[in-house]
Structures are given as structure tokens and as C-alpha cells.
Design a protein around this motif. Structure first.
Motif, PDB file in Angstrom:
ATOM      1  N   SER A 187       0.794  -1.220   0.000  1.00 11.74           N
ATOM      2  CA  SER A 187       0.000   0.000   0.000  1.00 11.74           C
ATOM      3  C   SER A 187       0.831   1.277   0.000  1.00 11.74           C
ATOM      4  O   SER A 187       0.345   2.327  -0.414  1.00 11.74           O
ATOM      5  N   SER A 188       2.079   1.224   0.470  1.00 11.27           N
ATOM      6  CA  SER A 188       2.922   2.420   0.523  1.00 11.27           C
ATOM      7  C   SER A 188       4.372   2.027   0.268  1.00 11.27           C
ATOM      8  O   SER A 188       5.184   1.963   1.197  1.00 11.27           O
ATOM      9  N   PRO A 189       4.742   1.788  -0.985  1.00 13.99           N
ATOM     10  CA  PRO A 189       6.075   1.255  -1.281  1.00 13.99           C
ATOM     11  C   PRO A 189       7.227   2.200  -0.952  1.00 13.99           C
ATOM     12  O   PRO A 189       8.361   1.758  -0.802  1.00 13.99           O
ATOM     13  N   SER A 190       6.976   3.500  -0.832  1.00 16.11           N
ATOM     14  CA  SER A 190       8.069   4.425  -0.507  1.00 16.11           C
ATOM     15  C   SER A 190       8.476   4.359   0.957  1.00 16.11           C
ATOM     16  O   SER A 190       9.555   4.838   1.331  1.00 16.11           O
ATOM     17  N   ARG A 191       7.638   3.781   1.808  1.00 18.29           N
ATOM     18  CA  ARG A 191       8.000   3.634   3.213  1.00 18.29           C
ATOM     19  C   ARG A 191       9.104   2.596   3.358  1.00 18.29           C
ATOM     20  O   ARG A 191       9.115   1.577   2.679  1.00 18.29           O
ATOM     21  N   GLY A 192      10.061   2.888   4.253  1.00 16.86           N
ATOM     22  CA  GLY A 192      11.124   1.928   4.464  1.00 16.86           C
ATOM     23  C   GLY A 192      12.418   2.590   4.901  1.00 16.86           C
ATOM     24  O   GLY A 192      12.452   3.771   5.253  1.00 16.86           O
ATOM     25  N   LYS A 228      11.640   6.465   6.116  1.00 15.44           N
ATOM     26  CA  LYS A 228      10.383   7.119   5.765  1.00 15.44           C
ATOM     27  C   LYS A 228       9.226   6.280   6.296  1.00 15.44           C
ATOM     28  O   LYS A 228       9.157   5.086   6.026  1.00 15.44           O
ATOM     29  N   GLY A 229       8.338   6.919   7.049  1.00 16.45           N
ATOM     30  CA  GLY A 229       7.216   6.188   7.647  1.00 16.45           C
ATOM     31  C   GLY A 229       7.690   5.173   8.656  1.00 16.45           C
ATOM     32  O   GLY A 229       7.449   3.971   8.488  1.00 16.45           O
ATOM     33  N   PRO A 230       8.393   5.604   9.729  1.00 18.86           N
ATOM     34  CA  PRO A 230       8.999   4.639  10.647  1.00 18.86           C
ATOM     35  C   PRO A 230       8.005   3.779  11.410  1.00 18.86           C
ATOM     36  O   PRO A 230       8.333   2.670  11.823  1.00 18.86           O
ATOM     37  N   PRO A 268       2.846   7.134   9.464  1.00 21.82           N
ATOM     38  CA  PRO A 268       3.305   6.695   8.143  1.00 21.82           C
ATOM     39  C   PRO A 268       3.975   7.778   7.313  1.00 21.82           C
ATOM     40  O   PRO A 268       4.595   7.461   6.290  1.00 21.82           O
ATOM     41  N   SER A 269       3.849   9.047   7.693  1.00 20.99           N
ATOM     42  CA  SER A 269       4.478  10.106   6.897  1.00 20.99           C
ATOM     43  C   SER A 269       5.534  10.887   7.682  1.00 20.99           C
ATOM     44  O   SER A 269       5.939  11.968   7.276  1.00 20.99           O
ATOM     45  N   ASP A 270       5.979  10.333   8.806  1.00 18.81           N
ATOM     46  CA  ASP A 270       7.102  10.914   9.531  1.00 18.81           C
ATOM     47  C   ASP A 270       8.416  10.445   8.913  1.00 18.81           C
ATOM     48  O   ASP A 270       8.427   9.560   8.048  1.00 18.81           O
ATOM     49  N   GLN A 271       9.525  11.026   9.383  1.00 23.10           N
ATOM     50  CA  GLN A 271      10.832  10.607   8.895  1.00 23.10           C
ATOM     51  C   GLN A 271      11.874  10.765   9.991  1.00 23.10           C
ATOM     52  O   GLN A 271      11.868  11.733  10.747  1.00 23.10           O
ATOM     53  N   ILE A 272      12.782   9.794  10.067  1.00 25.12           N
ATOM     54  CA  ILE A 272      13.930   9.835  10.962  1.00 25.12           C
ATOM     55  C   ILE A 272      15.187   9.793  10.105  1.00 25.12           C
ATOM     56  O   ILE A 272      15.255   9.026   9.133  1.00 25.12           O
ATOM     57  N   SER A 273      16.183  10.604  10.437  1.00 25.76           N
ATOM     58  CA  SER A 273      17.411  10.590   9.657  1.00 25.76           C
ATOM     59  C   SER A 273      18.625  10.759  10.551  1.00 25.76           C
ATOM     60  O   SER A 273      18.580  11.456  11.572  1.00 25.76           O
ATOM     61  N   SER A 324      24.537  14.199  12.926  1.00 28.94           N
ATOM     62  CA  SER A 324      23.267  14.793  13.334  1.00 28.94           C
ATOM     63  C   SER A 324      22.144  13.772  13.236  1.00 28.94           C
ATOM     64  O   SER A 324      22.177  12.845  12.413  1.00 28.94           O
ATOM     65  N   GLY A 325      21.166  13.953  14.093  1.00 27.32           N
ATOM     66  CA  GLY A 325      19.961  13.135  14.052  1.00 27.32           C
ATOM     67  C   GLY A 325      18.740  14.028  14.092  1.00 27.32           C
ATOM     68  O   GLY A 325      18.709  15.017  14.834  1.00 27.32           O
ATOM     69  N   THR A 326      17.752  13.710  13.282  1.00 26.24           N
ATOM     70  CA  THR A 326      16.540  14.529  13.238  1.00 26.24           C
ATOM     71  C   THR A 326      15.304  13.634  13.196  1.00 26.24           C
ATOM     72  O   THR A 326      15.352  12.508  12.679  1.00 26.24           O
ATOM     73  N   TYR A 327      14.234  14.158  13.750  1.00 27.62           N
ATOM     74  CA  TYR A 327      12.931  13.516  13.614  1.00 27.62           C
ATOM     75  C   TYR A 327      11.966  14.549  13.058  1.00 27.62           C
ATOM     76  O   TYR A 327      11.806  15.640  13.633  1.00 27.62           O
ATOM     77  N   THR A 328      11.344  14.231  11.943  1.00 33.07           N
ATOM     78  CA  THR A 328      10.362  15.108  11.316  1.00 33.07           C
ATOM     79  C   THR A 328       8.983  14.496  11.481  1.00 33.07           C
ATOM     80  O   THR A 328       8.729  13.382  11.012  1.00 33.07           O
ATOM     81  N   ALA A 329       8.111  15.221  12.160  1.00 32.64           N
ATOM     82  CA  ALA A 329       6.749  14.735  12.432  1.00 32.64           C
ATOM     83  C   ALA A 329       5.755  15.471  11.550  1.00 32.64           C
ATOM     84  O   ALA A 329       5.771  16.706  11.484  1.00 32.64           O
TER      85      ALA A 329
END
Length: 531
Positions: free
Chosen positions: A412-417, A445-447, A452-457, A488-493
């Protein structure tokens, strides 16, 4: 007469040609009238039978019409002949048949047409063609905006070919380490040495030219305003962000864009993985900006041609007026509105990038490989011989790759991962203060299923300074360093449609430029931003 039932289940009756052409009266007198009355009643019977077949599900719920579905055709015909032959009865009977046919037609049509509120119909799909085209940085679409289509304003503008998106990004950065040589803002040496705040606000409007037969044709106009508490991070300005024309040729094999361009949105992909460039975490774009690429605050006149060899392979070239060889700050200071055709010492930048890009799909991970080179004939200062007149041409080179290594929801959401990537950049040390740049990144992406639309880097960088700059500063008796490392570490909500919050922590070894003091040797920058 013949009765036909078409593919939608609606009945229609056809009189033979000779019956349709007969006059209403003949010498046969009353005998003809009787035969004509019988034929009309036969037409009524046939229509009633045909429409009852088409409308039987609806009629089953109506007790008053039960006789049309339970009586045999002979009984219906017998009862019809026995009725008194007066015009009022015939008109009433014909109206009843017409009502049944109309009901059957309406019901059949409603079943065959999709409802506008069906979950399979995307109400924002009609705006897709109005989003800015050609850039590698994808701004969220209308569904992911605060206003969406409230009051139908976006729909009304779309009807005449106009699309729009506006955004505001507000960022706060502060070094959390004690004894970090806090100073006045005027003497600040790096972003976050003192609590630093900036705001960037932009508005983009597009006009669809495909409505006039121009393949994928679009006009893009954008403005930008920015304000900083630390002026070297900006400086403050309000002016043009872009003014461009875009279209495609040969079934989208060739893309063309011309106008005032911001090529940091078009090449290299420095925005992937959560590293948004030098303003927050590291100088990922420094080599490109040294080489003459413009950005949202410093657009320059230029042309872009992109050739697509199939769905994945491409070659993208640009010929543009370079920004100032002294950097973005100087360019914006000399040209705050962005409208000036040329600034001192600027020439032409030729840039080419080749790459392979495959968007995520079920069983096919997201992959982007690219490599580029730029050549700039602007007048640069030679760092090896700084007293000589400006006359040297510059160049830069880069390789970057990003790969989705695991798909968490391929169906359903192949870009997540989970993604991994790296960047390597180089520029000649005699003309560029930043000579080498290395970056490793890991991002998700989508952790979580509930996010499902958050991101951790997590991003690690290493910036190597020009040996000529270091040697010159060392000769002047300064404390110097050869490189600057950071992690660096970031969380985008994604908080709501059109609203994002970003929290980050970055440790930087030697956050200043080439020279430093013992108290400025390290920084632990906390950052928070909203978009």
C-alpha cells in the motif's frame, strides 16, 4: 413493432416503417380506428413488459406495481382490451409506462456512474497538473496543505489554469555546550553559537499552458522573503524566487525550462535524507554554491535541458548566469530582489548531471544514482596567489547515491522503508575554501504504522578545507583545523495536513570556518523548526 433492450437494461420500442407513415384516417372508417386502437394498446403492453424486466428490482419494492411482475402477458393483454377506450385512460396508462421507464433508466445510470464521494476518487487529482514541474525537490501537494480546497477557492482557480502553494519555515538553533564563546550577534562565527532564529516564507503560482496545446506547458512565478537574527546566515531579503517557462517535447523525452532559475532545486539532490544544507546541520551545498549554483534566495537567468532515455536514465544540463564567486551572501547582498541581470565578477556556469532514478513500487525499491560536473568562467580569487587579479575559472564535481534497502509496506505504501545514501564532492583547492565534502546518511520514511508520513534521519559529514586557506591562516598565527566533522539526528513529524515539526541534535567538531579558538572547537546544536 419491435422492442429492444440495450446494454444498460433500458427498453425502447420501434414501429415498423409503414405504420409510422400511415395517415391518421382512411376510407376504412371505424374499422381502421379500431385496428389503430388495438395497435396502440399493443405498444402499451410491449413497453410495459419491457420496462418491467429492466426495472424489476425497483418494482419489487412497490406493491402498487405488483401486477406487472406477477400477471402473465395474456392476462395483461386481456385486461387492457376490456378497459374503456377513452383518451384519458390511454394518457394515464402512457404516463405510468413512461414513469416506469424513467425510473429504470435513472436507476441503471446511477449504478453505472461512480459516486463523486467514492473512496476510489481522489478529489485532489485534478490539481496534479498544476504543481511545479521539473524540480527534484517535491513540495507537498494540495492534499497536504492547511487550506486544501476550503471554500472551493483552489478549484475555482484550477478551472482557469492557476495553481498555487505557499509555505513558511521557522527555525531555531542553539549550541547547548557551556563555555561556547557566546558573543554578540554581530560577532557570531557560526549558526547556533548564540541562539539563532530565521524565517523563510515563499509563495509559488503556476499557470497551465497545456490547456492551449503546449505539451506539459507551465509558467512558474515565485517570491521569497527571509529574515535572520544572524545576518551571514541570510542575509535578509524579499524578492524573486523564480520566474520560468517549462514544457516537454517528443512525448516527454526532452524537458525544457527557461527563466530565472534556482538550480539547487534542480540538481544533485542535496535535500534528500533530511539534510537541508548548511543552515542547520552541515555544509552539504557549499561546494555547489561556491561553484555558482543559485538557490531560492538567489535565482539567476538560465536554461535547463533534460533528456530522458526511457523511464529511469536521464541527462540534465544547465547554462545559467553564475551567482557571485564570493558566495550566496555576497550575491544576495548585491542583488536582494533577484532581478539584476548580472553582479560583479560573475560569468556563465555550465552544469551537467547524468543519473538513474527509479521510484519506489511494489517489489522495486527506490533508487537514485547521479553524477555531475560544473564549469564556471566567473572571475575567482586564486587562494594560492591571493594578491593576483581575479581571472581564474572554476569547476566542481560530485557523485551521490540513495537506495531504499527495505520496504516496510510494499503493497500500500512502497516508498515507506529504510534508505541509505552517500555524497562525495570535490572542487579545486586553489579557488574554493571548501575543497572536499563527504556525507553518509541513513533515513527511514514512515517509521511507524501510526506515523506513516514521519521521517527519521542520521547524517554524518566531513568537510575538508582548502590547504591554501589553511596554510595562509596558519602563517598569520591563527589556530586552524583542516576539516570539520559532524553527526546529526533529526525527527520530522507530520502533525496535520500542511504542518510539519522537526527536532534535531547535531554534534560538530570545529563548527567555525578555517580558524577557531579553544572555546569554539566544538558545538552541540539543538534545532527545532516548523514548516
Amino acid at each position: 413493432m419491435r422492442v429492444e433492450i440495450n446494454s444498460t437494461g433500458v427498453a425502447s420500442a420501434h414501429l415498423p416503417q409503414n405504420d409510422q407513415m400511415k395517415p391518421p384516417y382512411s376510407a376504412a372508417g371505424s374499422g381502421f380506428c379500431f385496428r389503430r386502437a388495438r395497435k396502440q394498446k399493443g405498444l402499451v403492453i410491449a413497453l410495459a413488459l419491457a420496462t418491467s424486466i429492466a426495472a424489476s428490482p425497483a418494482l419489487a419494492q412497490n406493491a402498487n406495481m405488483s401486477n406487472l411482475t406477477t400477471d402473465t402477458p395474456d392476462e395483461v393483454a386481456k385486461r387492457t382490451i376490456q378497459k374503456k377506450e377513452d383518451p384519458l385512460a390511454k394518457r394515464t396508462e402512457m404516463r405510468a409506462v413512461a414513469a416506469i421507464a424513467s425510473s429504470a433508466l435513472a436507476r441503471t445510470t446511477s449504478l453505472s456512474k461512480p459516486r463523486s464521494d467514492s473512496p476510489d476518487v481522489d478529489p485532489f487529482a485534478k490539481f496534479e497538473n498544476l504543481r511545479e514541474k521539473g524540480t527534484v525537490l517535491t513540495v507537498p501537494g494540495p492534499a497536504d496543505t492547511i487550506d486544501q480546497d476550503k471554500g472551493g477557492v483552489r478549484s475555482a482557480l484550477a478551472e482557469v489554469g492557476i495553481g498555487y502553494v505557499g509555505w513558511t519555515q521557522n527555525t531555531f538553533v542553539n549550541n547547548l555546550l557551556p563555555n561556547a564563546a557566546k558573543s554578540t550577534i554581530a560577532n557570531q562565527l557560526y549558526n547556533g553559537q548564540n541562539p539563532t532564529f530565521n524565517t523563510v516564507n515563499a509563495m509559488m503560482v503556476t499557470y497551465d499552458l497545456s490547456r492551449f496545446g503546449v505539451p506539459d506547458g507551465q509558467i512558474i512565478v515565485g517570491t521569497e522573503q527571509q529574515w535572520w537574527t544572524w545576518n551571514p546566515g541570510g542575509p535578509d531579503r524579499i524578492g524573486l524566487a523564480t520566474f520560468a517557462f517549462y514544457q516537454t517535447f517528443f512525448d516527454r523525452k526532452l524537458e525544457f525550462k527557461i527563466g530565472y532559475l534556482r538550480n539547487s532545486y534542480e540538481f544533485a539532490g542535496i535535500w534528500v535524507g533530511g539534510n537541508a544544507g548548511a543552515n542547520v546541520f552541515g555544509p552539504s551545498g557549499n561546494i555547489l554554491y561556491q561553484g555558482g549554483i543559485g538557490n531560492n534566495a538567489a535565482p539567476t537567468p538560465g536554461i535547463i535541458l533534460k533528456f530522458n532515455a526511457g523511464d529511469q536514465l536521464y541527462s540534465k544540463a544547465s547554462l545559467q548566469r553564475s551567482i557571485s564567486p564570493d558566495g550566496v551572501f555576497t550575491e544576495v547582498t548585491q542583488n536582494p530582489t533577484g532581478l539584476t541581470w548580472s553582479t560583479p565578477n560573475t560569468g556563465v556556469l555550465l552544469l551537467d548531471e547524468v543519473g538513474y532514478q527509479n521510484k519506489a513500487a511494489r517489489g522495486s525499491p527506490d533508487t537514485w544514482l547521479r553524477a555531475g560536473a560544473g564549469f564556471n568562467n566567473s572571475n575567482y580569487t586564486n587562494l594560492e596567489y591571493p594578491k593576483q587579479p581575479r581571472a581564474d575559472e572554476n569547476s566542481f564535481y560530485y557523485v551521490a547515491a540513495d537506495r531504499q534497502v527495505w520496504q516496510t509496506n510494499a503493497d500500500s505504501s512502497p516508498s515507506r522503508g529504510i534508505y541509505g545514501g552517500f555524497s562525495v564532492m570535490y572542487a579545486p583547492p586553489d579557488l574554493n575554501k571548501v575543497s572536499q565534502y563527504y556525507e553518509l546518511r541513513l533515513y527511514v520514511k514512515g517509521p511507524f504504522d501510526w506515523r506513516p508520513s514521519d521521517q527519521i534521519s542520521v547524517v554524518a559529514t566531513d568537510t575538508a578545507w582548502s590547504k591554501y586557506s589553511v596554510e595562509s591562516a596558519l602563517a598569520a598565527g591563527n589556530l586552524v583545523h583542516w576539516e570539520s566533522k559532524a553527526i546529526s539526528g533529526t525527527y520530522t513529524a507530520h502533525l496535520a495536513p500542511g504542518i510539519y515539526a522537526n527536532i534535531g541534535l547535531s554534534y560538530i567538531d570545529n563548527p567555525t570556518s578555517v580558524t577557531y579558538t579553544p572555546k569554539t572547537g566544538h558545538a552541540l546544536n539543538f534545532s527545532a523548526s516548523t514548516t
